[in-house]
Design an enzyme around this catalytic site. Structure first.
Site, PDB file in Angstrom:
ATOM      1  N   LEU B  35     -15.190  38.282  -8.567  1.00  0.00           N
ATOM      2  CA  LEU B  35     -16.498  38.904  -8.794  1.00  0.00           C
ATOM      3  C   LEU B  35     -17.599  38.197  -8.021  1.00  0.00           C
ATOM      4  O   LEU B  35     -18.589  38.799  -7.635  1.00  0.00           O
ATOM      5  CB  LEU B  35     -16.840  38.872 -10.296  1.00  0.00           C
ATOM      6  CG  LEU B  35     -16.010  39.767 -11.203  1.00  0.00           C
ATOM      7  CD1 LEU B  35     -16.328  39.483 -12.661  1.00  0.00           C
ATOM      8  CD2 LEU B  35     -16.263  41.239 -10.899  1.00  0.00           C
ATOM      9  N   GLY B  36     -17.413  36.920  -7.826  1.00  0.00           N
ATOM     10  CA  GLY B  36     -18.434  36.177  -7.086  1.00  0.00           C
ATOM     11  C   GLY B  36     -18.165  34.704  -7.165  1.00  0.00           C
ATOM     12  O   GLY B  36     -17.367  34.251  -7.980  1.00  0.00           O
ATOM     13  N   GLY B  38     -20.117  30.683  -6.783  1.00  0.00           N
ATOM     14  CA  GLY B  38     -21.372  29.945  -6.672  1.00  0.00           C
ATOM     15  C   GLY B  38     -21.118  28.474  -6.470  1.00  0.00           C
ATOM     16  O   GLY B  38     -20.015  28.082  -6.089  1.00  0.00           O
ATOM     17  N   GLY B  41     -18.328  27.136  -9.052  1.00  0.00           N
ATOM     18  CA  GLY B  41     -16.998  27.722  -9.159  1.00  0.00           C
ATOM     19  C   GLY B  41     -16.966  29.197  -8.805  1.00  0.00           C
ATOM     20  O   GLY B  41     -17.918  29.740  -8.277  1.00  0.00           O
ATOM     21  N   LYS B  56     -14.123  32.202 -15.277  1.00  0.00           N
ATOM     22  CA  LYS B  56     -14.726  31.304 -14.295  1.00  0.00           C
ATOM     23  C   LYS B  56     -13.908  30.039 -14.174  1.00  0.00           C
ATOM     24  O   LYS B  56     -13.648  29.352 -15.152  1.00  0.00           O
ATOM     25  CB  LYS B  56     -16.167  30.953 -14.690  1.00  0.00           C
ATOM     26  CG  LYS B  56     -16.829  30.018 -13.686  1.00  0.00           C
ATOM     27  CD  LYS B  56     -18.327  30.069 -13.726  1.00  0.00           C
ATOM     28  CE  LYS B  56     -18.912  29.187 -12.631  1.00  0.00           C
ATOM     29  NZ  LYS B  56     -20.375  29.207 -12.618  1.00  0.00           N
ATOM     30  N   ASP B 147     -32.384  28.360 -13.796  1.00  0.00           N
ATOM     31  CA  ASP B 147     -32.069  28.998 -12.518  1.00  0.00           C
ATOM     32  C   ASP B 147     -32.166  30.516 -12.616  1.00  0.00           C
ATOM     33  O   ASP B 147     -31.183  31.231 -12.447  1.00  0.00           O
ATOM     34  CB  ASP B 147     -30.660  28.570 -12.094  1.00  0.00           C
ATOM     35  CG  ASP B 147     -30.416  28.796 -10.606  1.00  0.00           C
ATOM     36  OD1 ASP B 147     -31.371  29.161  -9.903  1.00  0.00           O
ATOM     37  OD2 ASP B 147     -29.273  28.602 -10.166  1.00  0.00           O
TER      38      ASP B 147
END
Lengths: 250, 326
Positions: B35-36, B38, B41, B56, B147
């Protein structure tokens, strides 16, 4: 050891290449670690520099490994955020290391935080976060002032002011000192003596004269001396035996 | 084991179809897709025993555990769920390595930018109001998001609602911000400290609006504060909210609720001014919506205004004469 009374001692080394004079910086970093000082390193890379220069930055990682710290190689533009991230990670890692060695005393030689079940690990991590936020910090910043760094010094200056914003947002107390290497006369020169704010930095860098050599090893050694002198001086004045946390226990 | 988080950051990826089993709780997850990823992780869509979940995994065990702690706090304090709920925390063994991971509820939705592409600009203001509502609850519970940026938000629905997907930077009020992204960080723009307080999030919330108007973002020049003010003024999307956004940027709001209420009243006023646009009464028509009024009316209005202006000038002239003669 009572961590709450302790002070974290960290070195932040900012450089763009290989050392070429004096002691082996990797050895000096190992020595620092024996003194309970963590060495974090940032290697600055130019956006379109040739490949062989990147290889020179291998030293960056080696120094931080043997200094028990964190390293990161960045382009000049990303320096600010990296400086604060590396410093913060370095602090966490030091505390983590101390807690690991405590655990080993309780649970046996091979136990680390990673061996605990996730729930317990979470509790330990909360302690680590707490300490990272509240412990006092003494930070020596070593800035490479060799010729190739000249153009990057403005960015370095900006990123250090930024670092000061981050660290002074913490609950713990901070003290900074800034050294450049090479200095005007010696391998290392103290540009800013211990101070809680890095605002005075602007004038400090204008005094810099970039030289051709890069005595990284001697610079780390100078940082170790600064820490030990400071410690014994303070003990002499106040008589209190303030505890420093030793990062070498893992 | 300590050196896992040095610069090497051995980035390893799980492939679709791969199965991971937790070392402690023995739950099994099979990876569907990434999914993505960063700084700390990678997040995968996976299927677990009870359907689709987000997994994650990270190379930095300390950072992962920190995030889990935050997610746990969320479930502890809130009656209403703000972030994704935490399902499982465990490690899996991959070759020689033990890799930590945690499992969250999988939220289906669109990114802020995707959503705004297909929806009218007024949605931006409404999404901000929703975000501020959630922030108020978070702040009251003693936490600051930290963030805050479009990447960490998702629009779910319909009914459309902003949700938080990555709460890893959430910090207790009074501490220093753990994680930030320069464009959304007031320290970077020279507009404040990195202390976790409500105003830190409100700055970032205002910057999210600016980012929606300037999807390419921009670099800071010397005077960060002035530059942001210009950016708000020069955007037709942002200028109606100018007063609210500037107060948010300059740290003038004490709570998210205060900013939210201001935002709501701006949104309300915008609506009413458009509805009351075609008034038939004399003086106001000429300046507001002159084109739509019938010609005859317009003529009469102009005449009326001329007379009004004439008599005004005449009175001023009279005063002038009186003052001269004294």
């Amino acid at each position: 050891m009572d961590l709450k009374k302790g002070t974290l001692r960290q070195v932040l080394l900012i450089t763009d290449g290989c050392s070429n004079q004096g002691e082996d910086p990797v050895a000096m970093a190992a020595l620092a670690r024996e003194h309970g000082i963590t060495v974090n390193v940032i290697g600055i890379m130019e956006e379109n520099s040739p490949e062989y220069l990147h290889k020179g930055l291998k030293e960056v990682e080696d120094i931080s490994l043997s200094g028990g710290g964190v390293s990161q190689i960045v382009y000049t533009a990303q320096l600010s955020q990296t400086v604060q991230m590396v410093t913060r990670k370095g602090m966490t890692q030091t505390i983590h290391g101390v807690i690991n060695s405590e655990l080993q005393q309780i649970l046996g030689k091979d136990s680390t935080i990673e061996d605990l079940p996730p729930e317990k690990r979470g509790e330990v991590m909360e302690v680590v976060d707490d300490l990272g936020e509240t412990m006092d910090l003494e930070l020596i910043i070593l800035v490479d002032a060799s010729g190739s760094m000249e153009k990057k010094l403005a960015t370095v200056q900006e990123s250090l002011i930024d670092l000061s914003i981050s660290l002074n947002s913490r609950m713990g107390y901070n003290q900074f000192a800034l050294f450049s290497f090479p200095g005007k006369k010696d391998d290392t020169e103290k540009l800013i003596d211990w101070t809680p704010q890095l605002n005075s930095i602007t004038s400090a860098f204008s005094k810099l004269s970039s030289g051709g050599i890069t005595p990284t090893g001697p610079a780390i050694k100078a940082a170790i001396n600064e820490f030990t002198n400071r410690r014994s001086k303070r003990r002499l004045i106040t008589g209190d035996d303030e505890e420093y946390i030793e990062g070498s226990g893992f | 084991m300590m050196m896992k988080n040095t610069s090497k950051g051995q980035v390893f990826k799980l492939r679709a179809g791969e199965r991971i089993t937790g070392k402690w709780h023995r739950n099994e997850y099979s990876i569907i897709r990434e999914l993505g990823s960063g700084a700390t992780g990678t997040v995968y869509l996976a299927s677990g025993r009870n359907g689709q979940v987000a997994v994650k995994t990270g190379h930095d065990s300390m950072a992962i555990i920190s995030e889990v702690n935050v997610l746990k706090h969320f479930s502890r304090v809130q009656g209403k769920i703000l972030g994704p709920s935490l399902i499982d925390v465990d490690d899996f063994v991959h070759g020689q390595q033990q890799i930590p991971f945690y499992v969250m509820e999988f939220l289906k939705g669109e990114t802020l930018f995707q959503f705004m592409k297909d929806h009218k600009p007024e949605w931006a203001g409404i999404l901000l109001v929703q975000l501020l509502t959630d922030l108020q609850m978070l702040h009251q519970a003693g936490w600051v998001f930290g963030d805050l940026k479009p990447d960490n938000l998702l629009v779910v629905g319909p009914p459309h609602r902003v949700r938080w997907i990555d709460v890893g930077g959430t910090t207790q009020v009074g501490r220093s911000i753990k994680e930030y992204t320069e464009f959304f960080d007031r320290g970077y723009w020279g507009l404040g400290t990195r202390k976790a307080e409500p105003s830190y999030d409100l700055f970032a919330a205002s910057m999210i609006m600016i980012n929606l108007a300037y999807p390419q973002r921009f670099e800071k020049r010397k005077d960060g504060g002035g530059q942001l003010k210009e950016a708000v003024k020069n955007s037709s999307m942002l200028s109606p909210f100018q007063s609210v956004l500037l107060k948010g940027l300059y740290g003038k709001y004490r709570s998210a609720e205060e900013m939210r209420n201001d935002m709501v009243s701006v949104l309300n006023n915008k609506g009413t001014s458009r509805m009351s646009a075609p008034p038939a009464k004399g003086q106001r028509t000429a300046s507001r919506s002159g084109q739509r009024v019938k010609k005859k009316k317009k003529k009469r209005a102009v005449m009326f205004e001329t007379v009004l202006l004439g008599s005004f000038l005449f009175i001023v002239y009279l005063f002038y004469l009186v003052s001269q003669s004294m």
